[in-house]
Design a protein around this motif. Structure first.
Motif, PDB file in Angstrom:
ATOM      1  N   LEU A   6      -7.226  -9.102 -11.047  1.00 52.45           N
ATOM      2  CA  LEU A   6      -7.057  -8.033 -10.190  1.00 52.45           C
ATOM      3  C   LEU A   6      -7.140  -8.570  -8.791  1.00 52.45           C
ATOM      4  O   LEU A   6      -8.366  -9.398  -8.537  1.00 52.45           O
ATOM      5  N   GLY A   7      -6.495  -8.208  -7.892  1.00 55.93           N
ATOM      6  CA  GLY A   7      -6.537  -8.556  -6.553  1.00 55.93           C
ATOM      7  C   GLY A   7      -6.077  -9.849  -6.249  1.00 55.93           C
ATOM      8  O   GLY A   7      -6.285 -10.561  -5.072  1.00 55.93           O
ATOM      9  N   SER A   8      -5.685 -10.650  -7.161  1.00 55.57           N
ATOM     10  CA  SER A   8      -5.268 -12.238  -7.026  1.00 55.57           C
ATOM     11  C   SER A   8      -3.738 -12.353  -6.351  1.00 55.57           C
ATOM     12  O   SER A   8      -3.655 -13.351  -5.600  1.00 55.57           O
ATOM     13  N   ASN A   9      -3.010 -11.170  -6.010  1.00 55.70           N
ATOM     14  CA  ASN A   9      -1.960 -11.311  -5.318  1.00 55.70           C
ATOM     15  C   ASN A   9      -0.930 -12.213  -6.241  1.00 55.70           C
ATOM     16  O   ASN A   9       0.056 -12.697  -5.326  1.00 55.70           O
ATOM     17  N   ARG A  10      -1.007 -12.509  -7.306  1.00 57.86           N
ATOM     18  CA  ARG A  10      -0.493 -13.446  -8.138  1.00 57.86           C
ATOM     19  C   ARG A  10       0.624 -12.432  -8.954  1.00 57.86           C
ATOM     20  O   ARG A  10       0.323 -11.565  -9.873  1.00 57.86           O
ATOM     21  N   ASP A  11       2.174 -12.688  -8.608  1.00 58.03           N
ATOM     22  CA  ASP A  11       3.204 -11.834  -9.420  1.00 58.03           C
ATOM     23  C   ASP A  11       3.525 -12.700 -10.534  1.00 58.03           C
ATOM     24  O   ASP A  11       4.554 -13.395 -10.588  1.00 58.03           O
ATOM     25  N   ARG A  12       2.807 -12.600 -11.442  1.00 55.84           N
ATOM     26  CA  ARG A  12       2.769 -13.312 -12.687  1.00 55.84           C
ATOM     27  C   ARG A  12       2.729 -12.460 -13.887  1.00 55.84           C
ATOM     28  O   ARG A  12       1.965 -12.046 -14.317  1.00 55.84           O
ATOM     29  N   HIS A  13       4.037 -12.123 -14.744  1.00 55.49           N
ATOM     30  CA  HIS A  13       4.208 -11.046 -15.616  1.00 55.49           C
ATOM     31  C   HIS A  13       3.712 -11.491 -16.951  1.00 55.49           C
ATOM     32  O   HIS A  13       4.063 -12.725 -17.287  1.00 55.49           O
ATOM     33  N   ALA A  14       3.148 -10.809 -17.767  1.00 58.87           N
ATOM     34  CA  ALA A  14       2.647 -11.026 -19.035  1.00 58.87           C
ATOM     35  C   ALA A  14       3.111  -9.928 -20.178  1.00 58.87           C
ATOM     36  O   ALA A  14       3.531  -8.797 -19.581  1.00 58.87           O
ATOM     37  N   LEU A  15       3.169 -10.531 -21.316  1.00 53.47           N
ATOM     38  CA  LEU A  15       3.551  -9.378 -22.654  1.00 53.47           C
ATOM     39  C   LEU A  15       2.707  -8.027 -22.399  1.00 53.47           C
ATOM     40  O   LEU A  15       1.341  -8.252 -22.202  1.00 53.47           O
ATOM     41  N   ILE A  16       3.211  -6.948 -22.609  1.00 50.91           N
ATOM     42  CA  ILE A  16       2.211  -5.495 -22.797  1.00 50.91           C
ATOM     43  C   ILE A  16       1.073  -6.030 -23.708  1.00 50.91           C
ATOM     44  O   ILE A  16       1.420  -6.411 -24.846  1.00 50.91           O
ATOM     45  N   GLY A  17      -0.255  -5.935 -23.073  1.00 47.78           N
ATOM     46  CA  GLY A  17      -1.488  -6.000 -23.972  1.00 47.78           C
ATOM     47  C   GLY A  17      -1.962  -7.445 -23.924  1.00 47.78           C
ATOM     48  O   GLY A  17      -2.915  -7.687 -24.734  1.00 47.78           O
ATOM     49  N   GLU A  18      -1.271  -8.464 -23.601  1.00 49.89           N
ATOM     50  CA  GLU A  18      -1.521  -9.857 -23.625  1.00 49.89           C
ATOM     51  C   GLU A  18      -1.930 -10.269 -22.165  1.00 49.89           C
ATOM     52  O   GLU A  18      -2.246 -11.470 -22.379  1.00 49.89           O
ATOM     53  N   GLY A  19      -1.954  -9.703 -21.376  1.00 52.42           N
ATOM     54  CA  GLY A  19      -2.411  -9.954 -20.066  1.00 52.42           C
ATOM     55  C   GLY A  19      -3.623  -9.188 -19.699  1.00 52.42           C
ATOM     56  O   GLY A  19      -4.376  -8.707 -20.354  1.00 52.42           O
ATOM     57  N   THR A  50       0.901  -1.273   0.023  1.00 55.20           N
ATOM     58  CA  THR A  50      -0.083   0.031  -0.159  1.00 55.20           C
ATOM     59  C   THR A  50       0.830   1.251  -0.093  1.00 55.20           C
ATOM     60  O   THR A  50       1.987   1.312   0.419  1.00 55.20           O
ATOM     61  N   PRO A  51       0.185   2.341  -0.611  1.00 56.81           N
ATOM     62  CA  PRO A  51       0.970   3.741  -0.461  1.00 56.81           C
ATOM     63  C   PRO A  51       1.491   4.121   1.089  1.00 56.81           C
ATOM     64  O   PRO A  51       2.372   4.558   1.246  1.00 56.81           O
ATOM     65  N   ALA A  69      -2.244  -6.794  -9.290  1.00 54.51           N
ATOM     66  CA  ALA A  69      -2.524  -7.988  -8.405  1.00 54.51           C
ATOM     67  C   ALA A  69      -2.591  -7.807  -6.891  1.00 54.51           C
ATOM     68  O   ALA A  69      -3.339  -8.466  -6.214  1.00 54.51           O
ATOM     69  N   SER A  70      -2.436  -6.541  -6.454  1.00 56.81           N
ATOM     70  CA  SER A  70      -2.842  -6.009  -5.248  1.00 56.81           C
ATOM     71  C   SER A  70      -4.111  -5.410  -4.958  1.00 56.81           C
ATOM     72  O   SER A  70      -4.396  -5.312  -3.977  1.00 56.81           O
ATOM     73  N   GLY A  71      -4.779  -5.189  -6.102  1.00 57.84           N
ATOM     74  CA  GLY A  71      -6.317  -4.790  -6.114  1.00 57.84           C
ATOM     75  C   GLY A  71      -6.220  -3.525  -6.415  1.00 57.84           C
ATOM     76  O   GLY A  71      -7.492  -2.908  -6.452  1.00 57.84           O
ATOM     77  N   TYR A  72      -5.512  -2.773  -6.939  1.00 58.97           N
ATOM     78  CA  TYR A  72      -5.547  -1.488  -7.511  1.00 58.97           C
ATOM     79  C   TYR A  72      -6.016  -1.481  -8.796  1.00 58.97           C
ATOM     80  O   TYR A  72      -5.471  -2.212  -9.734  1.00 58.97           O
ATOM     81  N   PRO A  73      -7.005  -0.891  -9.153  1.00 64.91           N
ATOM     82  CA  PRO A  73      -7.898  -1.008 -10.339  1.00 64.91           C
ATOM     83  C   PRO A  73      -7.295  -0.022 -11.550  1.00 64.91           C
ATOM     84  O   PRO A  73      -7.979   0.815 -12.296  1.00 64.91           O
ATOM     85  N   ILE A  74      -6.162  -0.222 -11.835  1.00 63.85           N
ATOM     86  CA  ILE A  74      -5.557   0.680 -12.625  1.00 63.85           C
ATOM     87  C   ILE A  74      -5.671   0.431 -14.262  1.00 63.85           C
ATOM     88  O   ILE A  74      -5.425   1.233 -15.071  1.00 63.85           O
ATOM     89  N   ALA A  75      -6.565  -0.638 -14.406  1.00 66.76           N
ATOM     90  CA  ALA A  75      -7.068  -0.748 -15.683  1.00 66.76           C
ATOM     91  C   ALA A  75      -8.478  -0.583 -15.987  1.00 66.76           C
ATOM     92  O   ALA A  75      -8.998  -0.608 -17.125  1.00 66.76           O
TER      93      ALA A  75
END
Length: 302
Positions: free
Chosen positions: A229-242, A160-161, A190-196
């Protein structure tokens, strides 16, 4: 001010080769490991010949040292209540800071770690203390010590901030400018911040971090997310493909806080195995940088 797009390039053949791969991809920034990230490396230094080769490669790549970020070892847990483990983590962070200073980079980013006993307030204080020790160990550094926000799994701190702000609040005023933080987009999501969700929501999240810390991020890790969103999963994907999607990166690239700081891809590589003398940039990195440049040139989507 221009966008400093880059990636954590594969360092097979050493960090000079990582710099050359970044240069061949036309990147303006770079992220590297200063030592093998699976170990504490609390006694590993930077040899003069290695430093000279790195500096030469960076100059050839056209990347300024102050646009490079070092990522600290993954094993460092400065939040742990275990005294023996904490002492080793603090020593490793200080050594990481020393190596990064020798390399002349902008900053060394690190994951704060986990409050394995559940006491988050005490864990945050321990992170601040580890940072103070590192700053004291390397007093003349222009390199900054940078907290990276976490994906929020388990008892990790720094999600969190308020938590990031509390860690930085524990730094003496005289050293505060030598510290800071950066934001990973996958970790935020992943932390639940609705940036999308909308540009306004992304802006609000960045505003909250800036308000809690008193400053904008010193870098961004640009990663799409395999996890929800909010899954707490640190799994990176290619830009635009996640599950974040390209629109959110368009909004971020048009935000004032993305200007003039390293914007680093940590996304999957098409070729994980590459010859030590092959300075060819990874095709997926090249494609992602091109996509980000296109998004930056267009009016924000949505």
């Amino acid at each position: 001010m221009s966008l400093l797009l880059g990636a954590h390039c594969i360092d097979t053949g050493g960090i000079p080769m990582a710099a050359r791969r970044a240069g061949k991809a036309g990147m303006q920034s770079l992220q590297i490991f200063s030592a093998i990230p699976k170990f504490y490396n609390d006694k590993v230094g930077v040899k003069p010949d290695r430093l000279a080769r790195y500096q030469e490669a960076l100059a050839e790549a056209g990347i300024r040292p102050e646009h490079v970020i070092v990522h600290a070892a993954y094993v460092i847990n400065c939040a742990t209540p275990d005294e023996e483990k904490w002492n080793r983590a603090a020593a490793a962070l200080a050594k990481e800071f020393e190596r990064s200073t020798a390399l002349g980079v902008a900053g060394v980013c690190f994951h704060p770690g986990a409050a394995t006993d559940g006491d988050r307030e005490a864990a945050i204080a321990r992170v601040s203390e580890a940072m103070r020790r590192a700053l004291k160990a390397v007093p003349a550094s222009h390199t900054r010590l940078l907290i990276e926000n976490t994906a929020g799994a388990g008892t990790t701190v720094g999600r969190t901030p308020e938590e990031v702000g509390a860690m930085l609040a524990g730094i003496p005023a005289a050293d505060r400018a030598r510290t800071g933080y950066g934001l990973d987009t996958c970790h935020l999501f992943a932390s639940g911040y609705p940036i999308a969700t909308s540009r306004a929501d992304l802006t609000r999240v960045l505003d909250e971090f800036e308000a809690a810390t008193g400053e904008p991020p010193a870098f961004f890790h640009l990663n799409d997310s395999e996890g929800a969103l909010g899954s707490n999963r640190d799994r990176h994907a290619l830009i635009g493909e996640g599950l974040i999607g390209a629109d959110a990166f368009s909004w971020l690239l048009h935000d004032r806080r993305a200007k003039g700081v390293p914007l680093i891809l940590e996304t999957p590589q098409e070729h994980a195995d590459i010859a030590e003398d092959d300075d060819t940039p990874d095709p997926w990195d090249v494609r992602s940088v091109a996509l980000l440049r296109a998004l930056a040139k267009e009016p924000p989507r949505g």
